[in-house]
Design a protein around this motif. Structure first.
Motif, PDB file in Angstrom:
ATOM      1  N   HIS A   1       0.847  -1.194   0.000  1.00 52.29           N
ATOM      2  CA  HIS A   1       0.000   0.000   0.000  1.00 52.29           C
ATOM      3  C   HIS A   1       0.878   1.236   0.000  1.00 52.29           C
ATOM      4  O   HIS A   1       2.007   1.212   0.484  1.00 52.29           O
ATOM      5  N   ARG A   2       0.334   2.300  -0.537  1.00 56.05           N
ATOM      6  CA  ARG A   2       1.106   3.515  -0.653  1.00 56.05           C
ATOM      7  C   ARG A   2       1.054   4.304   0.644  1.00 56.05           C
ATOM      8  O   ARG A   2       0.007   4.447   1.257  1.00 56.05           O
ATOM      9  N   LYS A   3       2.198   4.818   1.049  1.00 54.57           N
ATOM     10  CA  LYS A   3       2.258   5.687   2.214  1.00 54.57           C
ATOM     11  C   LYS A   3       2.167   7.136   1.751  1.00 54.57           C
ATOM     12  O   LYS A   3       1.907   7.401   0.581  1.00 54.57           O
ATOM     13  N   LEU A   4       2.419   8.064   2.654  1.00 53.67           N
ATOM     14  CA  LEU A   4       2.328   9.473   2.283  1.00 53.67           C
ATOM     15  C   LEU A   4       3.295   9.814   1.157  1.00 53.67           C
ATOM     16  O   LEU A   4       4.424   9.359   1.127  1.00 53.67           O
ATOM     17  N   SER A   5       2.835  10.638   0.261  1.00 57.55           N
ATOM     18  CA  SER A   5       3.659  11.002  -0.879  1.00 57.55           C
ATOM     19  C   SER A   5       4.755  11.976  -0.479  1.00 57.55           C
ATOM     20  O   SER A   5       4.575  12.840   0.357  1.00 57.55           O
ATOM     21  N   LEU A   6       5.887  11.829  -1.115  1.00 59.50           N
ATOM     22  CA  LEU A   6       6.970  12.775  -0.920  1.00 59.50           C
ATOM     23  C   LEU A   6       7.209  13.473  -2.246  1.00 59.50           C
ATOM     24  O   LEU A   6       7.384  12.833  -3.264  1.00 59.50           O
TER      25      LEU A   6
END
Ligand code: ZN
Length: 75
Positions: free
Chosen positions: A39-44
């Motif tokens: 799953h994707r975490k917070l975008s950087l």
């Protein structure tokens, strides 16, 4: 291209990858175990403006950027 950070639900591995925004939520395989349960975490977004300060900063006169043209000061 932005960097997105993902986490594997199978082995817990955190990894990040550079990919187009349009693919941000596309499934990606875990780089450690190859599992598809990620799953994707917070975008950087810090990779946006790389290469911005190239023009006219290192030698040259801005029109040749290499230091060898008629407008460059002779050395
Ligand atoms: Zn994994």
């Amino acid at each position: 291209m932005p960097i997105y950070e993902y986490q594997c639900d199978d082995c817990g591995k955190d990894f990040d990858t550079l990919r187009p925004m349009s693919q941000a939520d596309t499934a990606i395989a875990c780089e450690r175990c190859g599992g598809a349960h990620t799953h994707r975490k917070l975008s950087l977004f810090f990779a946006q403006s790389e290469g911005q300060s190239v023009a006219g900063t290192s030698g040259g006169c801005g029109s040749c950027a290499g230091g060898h043209c008629a407008s460059c000061s002779p050395n």
